[in-house]
Design a protein around this motif. Structure first.
Motif, PDB file in Angstrom:
ATOM      1  N   ARG A 184      50.250  24.275  53.410  1.00  0.00           N
ATOM      2  CA  ARG A 184      50.370  23.101  52.561  1.00  0.00           C
ATOM      3  C   ARG A 184      51.899  22.394  52.899  1.00  0.00           C
ATOM      4  N   MET A 185      51.877  21.121  52.921  1.00  0.00           N
ATOM      5  CA  MET A 185      53.015  20.480  53.388  1.00  0.00           C
ATOM      6  C   MET A 185      54.032  20.497  52.134  1.00  0.00           C
ATOM      7  N   LEU A 186      55.322  20.732  52.274  1.00  0.00           N
ATOM      8  CA  LEU A 186      56.356  20.707  51.085  1.00  0.00           C
ATOM      9  C   LEU A 186      57.004  19.436  51.259  1.00  0.00           C
ATOM     10  N   THR A 187      57.947  18.981  50.205  1.00  0.00           N
ATOM     11  CA  THR A 187      58.740  17.847  50.320  1.00  0.00           C
ATOM     12  C   THR A 187      60.000  18.765  50.766  1.00  0.00           C
ATOM     13  N   PRO A 188      61.239  18.061  51.353  1.00  0.00           N
ATOM     14  CA  PRO A 188      62.408  18.484  51.399  1.00  0.00           C
ATOM     15  C   PRO A 188      63.004  18.767  50.193  1.00  0.00           C
ATOM     16  N   GLU A 189      62.897  18.140  48.996  1.00  0.00           N
ATOM     17  CA  GLU A 189      63.358  18.486  48.061  1.00  0.00           C
ATOM     18  C   GLU A 189      62.894  19.989  47.334  1.00  0.00           C
ATOM     19  N   VAL A 190      61.530  20.281  47.560  1.00  0.00           N
ATOM     20  CA  VAL A 190      61.145  21.384  47.082  1.00  0.00           C
ATOM     21  C   VAL A 190      61.604  22.614  47.847  1.00  0.00           C
ATOM     22  N   ILE A 191      61.684  22.330  49.298  1.00  0.00           N
ATOM     23  CA  ILE A 191      62.285  23.433  50.131  1.00  0.00           C
ATOM     24  C   ILE A 191      63.686  23.583  49.792  1.00  0.00           C
ATOM     25  N   ASP A 192      64.494  22.617  49.351  1.00  0.00           N
ATOM     26  CA  ASP A 192      65.671  23.068  48.868  1.00  0.00           C
ATOM     27  C   ASP A 192      65.686  23.773  47.854  1.00  0.00           C
TER      28      ASP A 192
ATOM     29  N   GLY B  23      77.865  48.428  60.340  1.00  0.00           N
ATOM     30  CA  GLY B  23      78.885  48.061  60.888  1.00  0.00           C
ATOM     31  C   GLY B  23      78.481  46.645  61.750  1.00  0.00           C
ATOM     32  N   HIS B  24      77.571  45.646  61.564  1.00  0.00           N
ATOM     33  CA  HIS B  24      77.180  44.579  62.300  1.00  0.00           C
ATOM     34  C   HIS B  24      76.913  43.763  61.283  1.00  0.00           C
ATOM     35  N   LYS B  25      76.659  42.529  61.856  1.00  0.00           N
ATOM     36  CA  LYS B  25      76.917  41.264  61.092  1.00  0.00           C
ATOM     37  C   LYS B  25      75.247  40.759  60.695  1.00  0.00           C
ATOM     38  N   PRO B  26      74.847  40.596  59.677  1.00  0.00           N
ATOM     39  CA  PRO B  26      73.586  39.950  59.450  1.00  0.00           C
ATOM     40  C   PRO B  26      73.776  38.425  59.269  1.00  0.00           C
ATOM     41  N   ILE B  27      72.819  37.521  59.756  1.00  0.00           N
ATOM     42  CA  ILE B  27      72.571  36.347  59.690  1.00  0.00           C
ATOM     43  C   ILE B  27      71.245  36.113  58.946  1.00  0.00           C
ATOM     44  N   VAL B  28      71.286  35.448  57.931  1.00  0.00           N
ATOM     45  CA  VAL B  28      70.050  35.210  57.200  1.00  0.00           C
ATOM     46  C   VAL B  28      69.874  33.749  57.456  1.00  0.00           C
ATOM     47  N   VAL B  29      68.549  33.395  58.001  1.00  0.00           N
ATOM     48  CA  VAL B  29      68.227  32.178  58.512  1.00  0.00           C
ATOM     49  C   VAL B  29      67.071  31.503  57.550  1.00  0.00           C
ATOM     50  N   MET B  30      67.517  30.685  56.876  1.00  0.00           N
ATOM     51  CA  MET B  30      66.523  30.094  55.987  1.00  0.00           C
ATOM     52  C   MET B  30      65.721  28.717  56.715  1.00  0.00           C
ATOM     53  N   GLY B  31      64.615  29.012  56.606  1.00  0.00           N
ATOM     54  CA  GLY B  31      63.712  27.908  57.557  1.00  0.00           C
ATOM     55  C   GLY B  31      63.261  26.624  56.937  1.00  0.00           C
ATOM     56  N   GLY B  32      64.539  25.740  56.389  1.00  0.00           N
ATOM     57  CA  GLY B  32      64.384  24.579  56.255  1.00  0.00           C
ATOM     58  C   GLY B  32      63.611  23.594  56.873  1.00  0.00           C
ATOM     59  N   GLY B  33      63.808  23.964  58.301  1.00  0.00           N
ATOM     60  CA  GLY B  33      63.333  23.165  59.257  1.00  0.00           C
ATOM     61  C   GLY B  33      61.834  23.668  59.445  1.00  0.00           C
ATOM     62  N   THR B  34      61.612  24.913  59.852  1.00  0.00           N
ATOM     63  CA  THR B  34      60.455  25.531  60.034  1.00  0.00           C
ATOM     64  C   THR B  34      59.296  25.624  58.951  1.00  0.00           C
ATOM     65  N   THR B  35      59.892  25.482  57.962  1.00  0.00           N
ATOM     66  CA  THR B  35      58.970  25.546  56.512  1.00  0.00           C
ATOM     67  C   THR B  35      58.197  24.140  56.768  1.00  0.00           C
ATOM     68  N   LYS B  36      58.823  23.050  57.143  1.00  0.00           N
ATOM     69  CA  LYS B  36      58.064  21.836  57.325  1.00  0.00           C
ATOM     70  C   LYS B  36      57.001  21.852  58.275  1.00  0.00           C
ATOM     71  N   ILE B  37      56.861  22.717  58.994  1.00  0.00           N
ATOM     72  CA  ILE B  37      55.700  23.081  59.845  1.00  0.00           C
ATOM     73  C   ILE B  37      54.625  24.054  59.572  1.00  0.00           C
TER      74      ILE B  37
END
Length: 439
Positions: A121-129, A96-110
């Motif tokens: 290894r560093m990924l480009t924004p396009e690969v992350i998306d 009975g509660h609310k899940p929030i799925v946080v995709m790390g589009g920002g933190t994956t860059k770090i």
């Protein structure tokens, strides 16, 4: 992807904790609560640490609790090691509660240094998306998304992290973190003790994760962050930041370190990672991974990774001898249904029955096309991923573990030649099989 709420027609079944019997007060995992949320999580073995059990329990009785777990998008699929976290979000919604799925589009860059010996290894924004798009498909099966009070939402932390100014971050957030404390975190100490480089970029990861928790509390009323035991310090950081900045009361909950009975890390096999997505791992191999579970892990995995009632799980894990194999089939069926769907589970099981019981060539087995000039058996094993190298393949042949059409192969240099359109089954041991097809 940004600001997008996904919808799914199928609903997630509601779980209610059974009425508890008298339990041993000395055993933390047997603690009982007023809320279905904490009772279900404890009874099924998800709970390692909770920041304020009584406070979270009271909150879960009083109101719908939005809770989140973050997932970085380092690959186009998550693997089995992440499934316990996904199932925790499912339990949150089932009670009975609310899940929030946080995709790390920002933190994956770090890159999260937790549990890592080297920099990511560093990924480009396009690969992350692209990776986020691939990962999303598993959540669509396991959670119900929409606009309702307990419907799940998926958000991308790049929405707020990408807009943070460096000076702003230093002034507003930096004063609430001390280097002294950050150096005590396991993720940092491990790298320093092993004299592995820890970049300043990665050192900032824990600050950004803390900022995520505060921002989610502001945007979505999020009150709970869950994660693996290695995330405890990061979760507490976020709670403290939100308390100091906004006066918010937040909670944290972590799962135990998940390993198999033989001590191996969950989600890793000799052949590589056990991916959740079909594109990265065929459903037969996924099903077979669960079918090959160690006898000692069957009950625990049924509680963590299926929706079966606890009394049915108790019956299955009590089976002994060869009968425990029936419980393993149930485990493989149930997990594959949840992650891959009913059709995938049925097809994988049928292939297993044909392969093991009838000696047939199941349709879902991995395949390898044999060129007209043929292929050495060692090379075939390595190309299929059954062995990591030709050297390992030679050892397996020497051990008598390799068969072609149920006939043992004794020469690692044996040349497999097949007429065009013909097929043969190549086996490594009793559990790894593939179909060879003539070009």
């Amino acid at each position: 992807m940004r600001n997008q709420i996904m919808r799914l027609q199928a609903s997630v079944p509601v779980l209610r904790a059974p009425v508890p019997k008298q339990q041993d007060a000395k055993s933390p995992e047997m603690t009982t609560y007023e809320s279905d949320l904490l009772n279900v999580l404890t009874q099924r073995g998800y709970v390692h640490q909770v920041t304020d059990p009584a406070g979270l329990d009271a909150l879960a009785v009083r109101q719908t609790v939005p809770g989140y777990i973050g997932f970085d998008a380092t690959a186009p699929s998550l693997h089995v090691g992440s499934l316990v976290q996904i199932m925790m979000l499912r339990r949150l919604q089932q009670t009975g509660h609310k899940p929030i799925v946080v995709m790390g589009g920002g933190t994956t860059k770090i890159g999260d240094p937790s549990g890592k010996d080297e920099s990511r290894r560093m990924l480009t924004p396009e690969v992350i998306d692209d990776n986020i798009a691939g990962i999303r498909t598993v959540f669509e099966r396991l959670l119900t998304f929409g606009d309702g009070p307990t419907d799940a939402v998926m958000v991308n932390n790049d929405e707020w992290l990408a807009n943070l100014g460096y000076i702003e971050l230093l002034r507003d957030v930096g004063p609430h973190f001390t280097i002294n404390r950050m150096l005590t975190f396991d993720s940092v100490k491990l790298r320093l003790e092993r004299e592995q480089p820890l970049t300043f970029l990665e050192f900032n990861y824990m600050i950004l994760q803390a900022y995520d928790f505060m921002e989610l509390a502001r945007r979505y009323g999020c009150r709970l962050q869950m994660g693996g035991s290695d995330q405890w310090g990061n979760i507490v950081n976020g709670m403290e930041l939100a308390r100091r900045k906004d006066g918010s009361e937040l909670f944290g909950l972590t799962t135990p370190l998940l390993t198999t009975a033989d001590g191996a890390k969950m989600g890793k096999t000799a052949a590589g990672a056990v991916w959740l997505n079909e594109a990265q791992l065929p459903s037969y191999d996924f099903w077979q991974y669960w079918r090959n579970t160690d006898d000692r892990d069957v009950g625990r995995f049924l509680r963590l990774f299926t929706d079966l009632p606890l009394d049915e799980i108790a019956r299955l894990e009590a089976l002994e001898g060869s009968e425990i194999n029936a419980a393993k089939v149930v485990l493989a069926d149930e997990v594959t249904k949840l992650v891959r769907g009913e059709d995938a589970a049925a097809s994988a099981r049928a292939t297993a029955e044909q392969t093991f019981a009838g000696g047939g060539k199941g349709e879902d087995l991995p395949t390898l096309v044999v060129p007209a000039e043929g292929i050495r058996v060692g090379a075939a094993l390595t190309e299929l991923g059954f062995t990591k190298s030709n050297g390992e393949a030679k050892r397996k042949v020497a051990e008598g573990a390799v068969k072609l059409e149920d006939t043992p192969v004794s020469d690692p240099g044996y040349l497999i030649e097949l007429a065009s359109g013909s097929e043969a089954r190549l086996s490594l041991g009793k559990k790894r099989h593939a179909i060879l097809k003539g070009a």
